[in-house]
Motif scaffolding. Structure first.
Motif, short mmCIF file in Angstrom:
data_model
loop_
_atom_site.label_atom_id
_atom_site.label_comp_id
_atom_site.label_asym_id
_atom_site.label_seq_id
_atom_site.Cartn_x
_atom_site.Cartn_y
_atom_site.Cartn_z
N SER A 12 0.83 -1.20 0.00
CA SER A 12 0.00 0.00 0.00
C SER A 12 0.87 1.25 0.00
O SER A 12 0.52 2.26 -0.62
CB SER A 12 -0.95 0.01 1.19
OG SER A 12 -0.23 0.11 2.40
N SER A 13 1.99 1.19 0.68
CA SER A 13 2.92 2.32 0.69
C SER A 13 3.46 2.58 -0.71
O SER A 13 3.56 3.73 -1.14
CB SER A 13 4.05 2.04 1.67
OG SER A 13 5.05 3.00 1.57
N ILE A 16 0.72 4.18 -2.83
CA ILE A 16 0.55 5.60 -2.52
C ILE A 16 1.68 6.42 -3.15
O ILE A 16 1.43 7.47 -3.75
CB ILE A 16 0.48 5.81 -1.00
CG1 ILE A 16 -0.82 5.24 -0.45
CG2 ILE A 16 0.62 7.29 -0.64
CD1 ILE A 16 -0.88 5.18 1.05
#
Length: 102
Positions: A12-13, A16
């Motif tokens: 998810s990092s 993003i």
């Protein structure tokens, strides 16, 4: 923290960061596209002009537009640096060797 949750956080990092990089690049491109025509007359008045030899009509065209696009490239590149380490800056996390090298 388990390994599976670490991988989910890392994925998810990365998503993003990818989104922020694409958004910053597109914003810079749109701003550059809008700003370039406004500098055309300024460059011609300053004598930074040339004649397009490939065309029948010999009109003057600005030649130093690379300066504007180069400046925007540097600005966008400098904005990418904090985006890479936004977790460390925003959440006061410790910066590890693994983060710097990837």
């Amino acid at each position: 923290m388990s390994f599976a949750s670490y991988l989910a956080d890392e994925k998810s990092s990365q998503t993003i960061r990818l989104f922020l990089n694409v958004a910053t690049s597109m914003t810079g491109s749109i701003v550059l596209f809008k700003i370039m025509p406004k500098f055309k007359d300024m460059f011609i008045r300053a004598g930074l002009k040339g004649i397009d030899l490939s065309k029948k009509e010999k009109i003057h065209i600005p030649e130093a537009f690379g300066v504007i696009s180069g400046a925007f490239f540097l600005i966008i590149t400098f904005l990418f640096i904090p985006l890479r380490f936004y977790e460390t800056l925003a959440f006061n996390r410790e910066l590890s060797h693994h983060q710097v090298c990837n």
